[in-house]
Motif scaffolding. Sequence first.
Motif, PDB file in Angstrom:
ATOM      1  N   ILE A  72      -4.574   1.234  -7.943  1.00  0.00           N
ATOM      2  CA  ILE A  72      -4.632   2.508  -7.628  1.00  0.00           C
ATOM      3  C   ILE A  72      -4.917   3.735  -8.535  1.00  0.00           C
ATOM      4  CG2 ILE A  72      -2.097   2.942  -8.400  1.00  0.00           C
ATOM      5  CD1 ILE A  72      -1.476   4.351  -5.728  1.00  0.00           C
ATOM      6  N   SER A  73      -5.438   4.678  -8.345  1.00  0.00           N
ATOM      7  CA  SER A  73      -5.762   5.772  -8.990  1.00  0.00           C
ATOM      8  C   SER A  73      -5.126   6.972  -9.428  1.00  0.00           C
ATOM      9  CB  SER A  73      -7.102   6.547  -8.056  1.00  0.00           C
ATOM     10  OG  SER A  73      -6.591   7.601  -7.319  1.00  0.00           O
ATOM     11  N   PRO A  74      -5.012   7.572 -10.336  1.00  0.00           N
ATOM     12  CA  PRO A  74      -4.050   8.590 -10.758  1.00  0.00           C
ATOM     13  C   PRO A  74      -3.649   9.462  -9.580  1.00  0.00           C
ATOM     14  CG  PRO A  74      -5.591   8.430 -12.536  1.00  0.00           C
ATOM     15  CD  PRO A  74      -6.260   7.750 -11.223  1.00  0.00           C
ATOM     16  N   SER A  75      -4.646   9.746  -8.606  1.00  0.00           N
ATOM     17  CA  SER A  75      -4.402  10.781  -7.469  1.00  0.00           C
ATOM     18  C   SER A  75      -3.865  10.096  -6.333  1.00  0.00           C
ATOM     19  CB  SER A  75      -5.437  11.612  -6.955  1.00  0.00           C
ATOM     20  OG  SER A  75      -6.607  10.488  -6.991  1.00  0.00           O
ATOM     21  N   TYR A  76      -3.227   8.749  -6.392  1.00  0.00           N
ATOM     22  CA  TYR A  76      -2.766   7.756  -5.593  1.00  0.00           C
ATOM     23  C   TYR A  76      -3.423   7.460  -4.394  1.00  0.00           C
ATOM     24  CZ  TYR A  76       1.381   9.480  -7.867  1.00  0.00           C
ATOM     25  OH  TYR A  76       2.252   9.486  -9.045  1.00  0.00           O
ATOM     26  N   ASP A  77      -4.689   7.180  -4.633  1.00  0.00           N
ATOM     27  CA  ASP A  77      -5.638   6.514  -3.666  1.00  0.00           C
ATOM     28  C   ASP A  77      -5.655   4.954  -3.868  1.00  0.00           C
ATOM     29  OD1 ASP A  77      -6.801   8.752  -2.218  1.00  0.00           O
ATOM     30  OD2 ASP A  77      -7.659   9.424  -4.085  1.00  0.00           O
ATOM     31  N   ALA A  78      -5.701   4.306  -3.116  1.00  0.00           N
ATOM     32  CA  ALA A  78      -5.858   2.918  -3.203  1.00  0.00           C
ATOM     33  C   ALA A  78      -7.177   2.323  -3.565  1.00  0.00           C
ATOM     34  CB  ALA A  78      -5.290   2.074  -2.004  1.00  0.00           C
ATOM     35  N   ARG A 109      -0.915  -2.602 -10.021  1.00  0.00           N
ATOM     36  CA  ARG A 109       0.644  -2.697  -9.872  1.00  0.00           C
ATOM     37  C   ARG A 109       0.690  -4.360  -9.801  1.00  0.00           C
ATOM     38  NH1 ARG A 109       4.623  -0.977  -7.373  1.00  0.00           N
ATOM     39  NH2 ARG A 109       5.120  -0.789  -9.657  1.00  0.00           N
ATOM     40  N   ARG A 127       0.059   8.690   0.132  1.00  0.00           N
ATOM     41  CA  ARG A 127       0.094   9.775  -1.012  1.00  0.00           C
ATOM     42  C   ARG A 127       0.876  10.640  -0.323  1.00  0.00           C
ATOM     43  NH1 ARG A 127      -5.782  11.939  -3.123  1.00  0.00           N
ATOM     44  NH2 ARG A 127      -6.076  11.469  -1.118  1.00  0.00           N
ATOM     45  N   LEU A 176       1.859  15.165  -6.587  1.00  0.00           N
ATOM     46  CA  LEU A 176       1.781  13.914  -5.701  1.00  0.00           C
ATOM     47  C   LEU A 176       2.709  12.950  -6.012  1.00  0.00           C
ATOM     48  CD1 LEU A 176      -2.340  14.145  -5.596  1.00  0.00           C
ATOM     49  CD2 LEU A 176      -0.498  14.811  -3.604  1.00  0.00           C
ATOM     50  N   VAL A 222      -1.955  -0.015 -16.941  1.00  0.00           N
ATOM     51  CA  VAL A 222      -2.454   0.986 -16.885  1.00  0.00           C
ATOM     52  C   VAL A 222      -3.906   0.702 -17.500  1.00  0.00           C
ATOM     53  CG1 VAL A 222      -2.548   3.543 -17.234  1.00  0.00           C
ATOM     54  CG2 VAL A 222      -0.363   2.486 -16.772  1.00  0.00           C
ATOM     55  N   GLY A 223      -4.949   1.130 -16.769  1.00  0.00           N
ATOM     56  CA  GLY A 223      -6.460   1.070 -17.499  1.00  0.00           C
ATOM     57  C   GLY A 223      -6.755   2.609 -17.597  1.00  0.00           C
ATOM     58  N   ASP A 268       3.356  -2.070 -13.910  1.00  0.00           N
ATOM     59  CA  ASP A 268       2.151  -1.260 -13.840  1.00  0.00           C
ATOM     60  C   ASP A 268       1.615  -1.698 -15.033  1.00  0.00           C
ATOM     61  OD1 ASP A 268       3.045  -0.068 -11.508  1.00  0.00           O
ATOM     62  OD2 ASP A 268       2.006   1.882 -12.272  1.00  0.00           O
ATOM     63  N   ASN A 305      -8.847   4.742 -15.842  1.00  0.00           N
ATOM     64  CA  ASN A 305      -8.663   5.795 -14.474  1.00  0.00           C
ATOM     65  C   ASN A 305      -8.113   4.920 -13.231  1.00  0.00           C
ATOM     66  OD1 ASN A 305      -9.128   8.345 -14.180  1.00  0.00           O
ATOM     67  ND2 ASN A 305     -11.059   8.086 -15.231  1.00  0.00           N
ATOM     68  N   HIS A 306      -7.278   4.031 -13.592  1.00  0.00           N
ATOM     69  CA  HIS A 306      -6.568   3.214 -12.441  1.00  0.00           C
ATOM     70  C   HIS A 306      -5.304   2.587 -13.000  1.00  0.00           C
ATOM     71  CE1 HIS A 306      -8.597  -0.139 -14.203  1.00  0.00           C
ATOM     72  NE2 HIS A 306      -7.912  -0.955 -13.868  1.00  0.00           N
ATOM     73  N   ALA A 307      -4.408   2.249 -12.316  1.00  0.00           N
ATOM     74  CA  ALA A 307      -3.142   1.259 -12.587  1.00  0.00           C
ATOM     75  C   ALA A 307      -3.366   0.206 -11.760  1.00  0.00           C
ATOM     76  CB  ALA A 307      -1.933   2.053 -12.332  1.00  0.00           C
ATOM     77  N   LEU A 351       1.003  -1.170  -0.014  1.00  0.00           N
ATOM     78  CA  LEU A 351      -0.076   0.069  -0.116  1.00  0.00           C
ATOM     79  C   LEU A 351       1.018   1.220   0.028  1.00  0.00           C
ATOM     80  CD1 LEU A 351      -2.685  -0.847   2.720  1.00  0.00           C
ATOM     81  CD2 LEU A 351      -3.020  -0.684   0.131  1.00  0.00           C
ATOM     82  N   TYR A 376       6.648   6.055  -5.856  1.00  0.00           N
ATOM     83  CA  TYR A 376       6.002   5.496  -6.919  1.00  0.00           C
ATOM     84  C   TYR A 376       5.421   6.621  -7.943  1.00  0.00           C
ATOM     85  CZ  TYR A 376       1.808   3.618  -9.438  1.00  0.00           C
ATOM     86  OH  TYR A 376       0.874   3.315 -10.601  1.00  0.00           O
ATOM     87  N   TYR A 383       2.669   7.440 -10.675  1.00  0.00           N
ATOM     88  CA  TYR A 383       1.567   6.704 -11.484  1.00  0.00           C
ATOM     89  C   TYR A 383       1.924   6.042 -12.933  1.00  0.00           C
ATOM     90  CZ  TYR A 383      -3.163   5.842 -13.234  1.00  0.00           C
ATOM     91  OH  TYR A 383      -4.046   5.104 -13.759  1.00  0.00           O
ATOM     92  N   GLY A 384       1.518   4.640 -12.732  1.00  0.00           N
ATOM     93  CA  GLY A 384       1.649   4.185 -14.289  1.00  0.00           C
ATOM     94  C   GLY A 384       2.746   3.718 -14.751  1.00  0.00           C
ATOM     95  N   LEU A 385       3.872   4.183 -13.895  1.00  0.00           N
ATOM     96  CA  LEU A 385       5.247   4.084 -14.406  1.00  0.00           C
ATOM     97  C   LEU A 385       5.913   2.851 -13.501  1.00  0.00           C
ATOM     98  CD1 LEU A 385       6.651   7.416 -15.498  1.00  0.00           C
ATOM     99  CD2 LEU A 385       6.273   5.299 -16.942  1.00  0.00           C
TER     100      LEU A 385
END
Lengths: 278, 353
Positions: B80-86, B273, A11, A93, B266-267, B264, B269-271, A8, A46, A48-50
Amino acid sequence: MKPENPFLLERSLVVGVVDEAPGVKTYTLRLSSSYSAEPGQFNMIYIYGLGEVPLSISSPPLKRGSFTYVEHTARAVGAVTGAILSRVSTGSLVGLRGPYGRGWPLREAEGRDLVVLAGGIGLAPLRPVIKCVESSRDAFGRLNILYGARSPEYLLYKYELEEYARIPNTKLLLSSDTASPSWSYHVGFVTDLIEYIDVDVGDSVVFVCGPEAMMRTSVKKLLNRGFRSDQIYVSLERRMRCGVGVCGTCQLGHYFVCRDGPVFSISELGEYFWIEGI
Amino acid sequence: MKKLMLEFKKLLGDPVFLGYKRGSTIPVFDEIRSISELPLEISDVQKPGKYEIVEGFRFRHSHSSPKWYLLPPEQVILTISPSYDAIDSGVSEGRRAVLFGVKPCDLKAIAVLDKILLDKHPVYTAKRRGIVGVVVEECMEPGGTCFCASVNSGPIVESGFDVAYARLDKETLLLKPGSDIGRQVLKSMGLERASSEYTELYKQMVGRAIDSMKRKLPDLERAQRALRGLASSQEFWEEISKKCIGCGNCNYVCPTCFCTEFIDRVGENHAERVATWIGCLTYTYGLVAGGHFRKQLYMRYRHYTLHKFLYYPLQTGGLLGCVGCGRCITWCPIGLDLIENLSRVLKVKNVEA
């Protein structure tokens, strides 16, 4: 029963960015107040996406109000660090989990002399050591800081580097592999500075971080100067993915560098330190 | 066999059964829904670089193993979302499951993985904690590349199971309990105590099974000492890994290899892991953006060998990373033989001594 998930992410808001050297920046991240870390530990960062990268923590965590702040110095080398350098700025972020690993044995250094020996970006995980010694100065003996880079512009923390010399009972030795007009320190490798170390060799510890070749040369020279292998510590880098000793990609001999290290004494590493690719 | 399954079902509250499932081609480790899916009427022929399914009743194993379930080729560890929410922690409770018809080497491999991953890796831990029963098929006729007896992981089991059975012939099963659950199951099956005629036959067959394994490691401790002495010999490892092509097949089929890479996916609106298997023989193992810690193939081949025989014991409190299943030999596309190489280790060290 559902097990806990160590992957987990928290953020984290980037609240500051400083240019250090070409392709190198230091980021200040804001974390929840419960966060704490020891010098020499690292976080997984982390994008995102990478994906994630292990980055050493380059400042002692600072608690202010309901947050804790930590710094990370990153150099653009791959996809994730490249994205950090090009895309992450104040207000961005990132995801973070950690801290991980076993850091520098500062307790071991208490009451003894301490040598900090760093090459290039290798100063990043050692900066918290310098700061900790500075803030509890009486707990340690003499402090020698040996630091070098390939050219003066590649030195980190230039805005505070020379102030290290003003820490009581501290010797600061700098080097640059190449000469430049304004450079008044040693020209040559940082390992050349080992002969100017001024500590009680029998009652001191040495913390080394830099490129692997530089660390090998350093350790050889330190051993020649009479330091024992259990007095010399290095911080190692490996391909790391999990940080908790389950993905297996950071193995060095039987060690998981992420969990058992990244800081090891040379006596713990034994032949692993010298055999290429083991 | 059907009765055995039924009793487990009754006693353990309808668990799922996991075992080698017969498909149209090679059996894979999967959920078993009926007894007819078990590979009871086939045999495998295994040789270095060769695998074939034929008629018979001695199925040993395939490229697949319980690892396929416990640590599958892909494990989603977080969404995880692009704004880093699980969005999803990626870990759910493991299904209540009975391992059915696994081999002694498989059981040993799980013991090894437990030491490395249990209570550390969330996906493995969830699935492993869901295993409520273990039924082992002991090997009365080992396969062509098997060498379990040399590494103390077969052909029979002593502990860590509920029921073990041996197929004395196509129709005759000899069962033994290994736990209270196992004793209860066998009791409610209403089985007779095996006569000495059968237990003697069993003992003979086990002895024959051990003798028939062509691959033998004559002295494990000596081999380990020799490996320790050879760790720094680049020349030796270059020579011994000369034929290896670095494909990683041995890693993927090995029931104890656990290394994973995180990627990762990537979808919109989410990725996700995702942890995916990575073999230490492949080029990317040890590769980092700034360099490579195991650039040469000999280094990776050395890690594979030393890890199995020297490092696993240090990481697991004494268990070898090799369970003698022979999969790495069978599934190597060029038939490289681990045991043959270990024998060479001994020879080289002998010459030097």
